[in-house]
Design an enzyme around this catalytic site. Sequence first.
Site, mmCIF file in Angstrom:
data_model
loop_
_atom_site.group_PDB
_atom_site.id
_atom_site.type_symbol
_atom_site.label_atom_id
_atom_site.label_comp_id
_atom_site.label_asym_id
_atom_site.label_seq_id
_atom_site.Cartn_x
_atom_site.Cartn_y
_atom_site.Cartn_z
ATOM 1 C CE LYS A 115 -0.858 -5.973 0.273
ATOM 2 N NZ LYS A 115 -2.612 -5.361 0.188
ATOM 3 C CD GLU A 137 2.239 -8.580 7.604
ATOM 4 O OE1 GLU A 137 3.009 -9.374 7.670
ATOM 5 O OE2 GLU A 137 1.745 -7.872 6.769
ATOM 6 C CB SER A 404 -4.319 0.487 -4.546
ATOM 7 O OG SER A 404 -5.746 -0.311 -3.989
HETATM 8 C C1 LIG Z 1 -3.862 -5.237 0.289
HETATM 9 C C2 LIG Z 1 -4.209 -3.974 0.011
HETATM 10 C C3 LIG Z 1 -5.245 -2.660 0.479
HETATM 11 C C4 LIG Z 1 -5.025 -2.333 1.400
HETATM 12 O O1 LIG Z 1 -3.972 -2.196 1.743
HETATM 13 P P1 LIG Z 1 -3.411 -0.959 2.360
HETATM 14 O O2 LIG Z 1 -1.848 -1.059 3.368
HETATM 15 O O3 LIG Z 1 -4.199 -0.200 2.813
HETATM 16 O O4 LIG Z 1 -3.159 -0.559 1.400
HETATM 17 C C5 LIG Z 1 -5.743 -1.923 -1.004
HETATM 18 N N1 LIG Z 1 -5.623 -2.292 -2.243
HETATM 19 C C6 LIG Z 1 -5.077 -3.229 -3.208
HETATM 20 C C7 LIG Z 1 -5.443 -3.425 -4.282
HETATM 21 C C8 LIG Z 1 -4.399 -4.418 -2.260
HETATM 22 O O5 LIG Z 1 -3.679 -4.920 -2.241
#
Ligand SMILES: *Cc1c(COP(=O)(O)O)cnc(C)c1O
Length: 424
Positions: A115, A137, A404
């Site tokens: 993010k 948000e 992620s």
């Molecule tokens: C917020 C988040 C997601 C989901 O958001 P996407 O927009 O689908 O990437 C996935 N993994 C992590 C670690 C997150 O913080």
Amino acid sequence: MAFPSIRSDGYPMTAPVRGGGVRLDPPGPGPVGLGRFGEFGGRFVPETIVAALEQLEREFRDAWHSDAFRAEFSSLLQHYAGRPTPITECRNLSERLGIRVLLKREDLTHTGSHKINNVLGQALLTKRMGKQKVIAETGAGQHGVATATAAALFGLECKVFMGATDVERQALNVWRMRLLGAEVVPVTSGSATLKDAINDAMRDWVASVEDTHYCIGSVVGPHPYPWIVREFQRVVGDEAREQARAVLGDDPDFVVACVGGGSNAMGTFAGFVETRSRLIGVEAAGFGLESGKHGASVSRGVPGVLHGARSLYLQDEDGQILEAHSISAGLDYPGVGPEHAALAGAGRAEYASATDAEALDGFRLLSVTEGIVPALEPAHAIGWLAREAGGTIPEGSTVVLTLSGRGDKDAQQVSELLDLGDGA
Ligand SMILES: *Cc1c(COP(=O)(O)O)cnc(C)c1O
């Protein structure tokens, strides 16, 4: 195929940024018309914010083709966010599953997830537009924390809208946002969760567009957001493609990422959409797709309009938006970004899902085999991989999977669900 292969935004290709910062590949193709990805996307908003969206689109186009902007973004990604992130070959997991697995390590960035890439880009845009305030948000609080982080760095006033239910569930992230100087606004309307927080953030923006930028956290919302967020996240896929080629000598057979709104997956896919790799998005199956309690908007959603864009959403027969459910708050959204809907429709990307239980299996599996504790969101992708190795994923296949985020934020929650014994 819905993904345009020619530049549709009228700009010449910019050379990759080299030297000091992180290497940025040339901008990807923009959507056509008013932000259409095939039959999805668009800009379904009140008249009052059209001018702000047009200004944002203009500023983004110019910024994204400006060497000075790209150099500044690239330098921030390197010196503040910790890019480029490594790609890690998982020898133990690979041996266990009979396939070859490389992880793209977004868990190693500052604040612990992908993010940060998007919020740094949007904070730079905010400054460029001469605005002093940002609103955002947040569901679980991860995007709120990332926005508050960027706001602190850039000296911007920051207000984060968060469902009252989530404020209670995610007390630590609320405290973090406040520590970083942000104001957290609990939203009590509707189900008091993420979709209501987005509604209230948009309503606030209508009244504050003059001096305020709305920093959206995923590839959702009205045009130009899905495009902007994908472009700020494509560094993940562009890096991963080059790194995978260096390790494998070829593009991977599979590219896998979890899908909430879809930003980490879209950023990853953007780097591979022109290759031969099969692109797989893994959605949250919650208690199971048949239970009705899940977050699988591509697998089980139908076309509709929400939060300013036409896409796939979980709805009842009357078109009312349903509550999503997932063990991980980050996948708990009843829709998906319009470009995913288009990629699915065109067959260029495939969408699978993993249940809460499979995500927990993935959480534990990666921890014990590789010493890497994943966030619960990408644990869904790991869980899917473990289930499909030798099936959908033939033995010996090569896989790049985007990790992620890291699992620190989820340790408390998982400790109440996973019994590890007393270790005696
Ligand atoms: C917020 C988040 C997601 C989901 O958001 P996407 O927009 O689908 O990437 C996935 N993994 C992590 C670690 C997150 O913080």
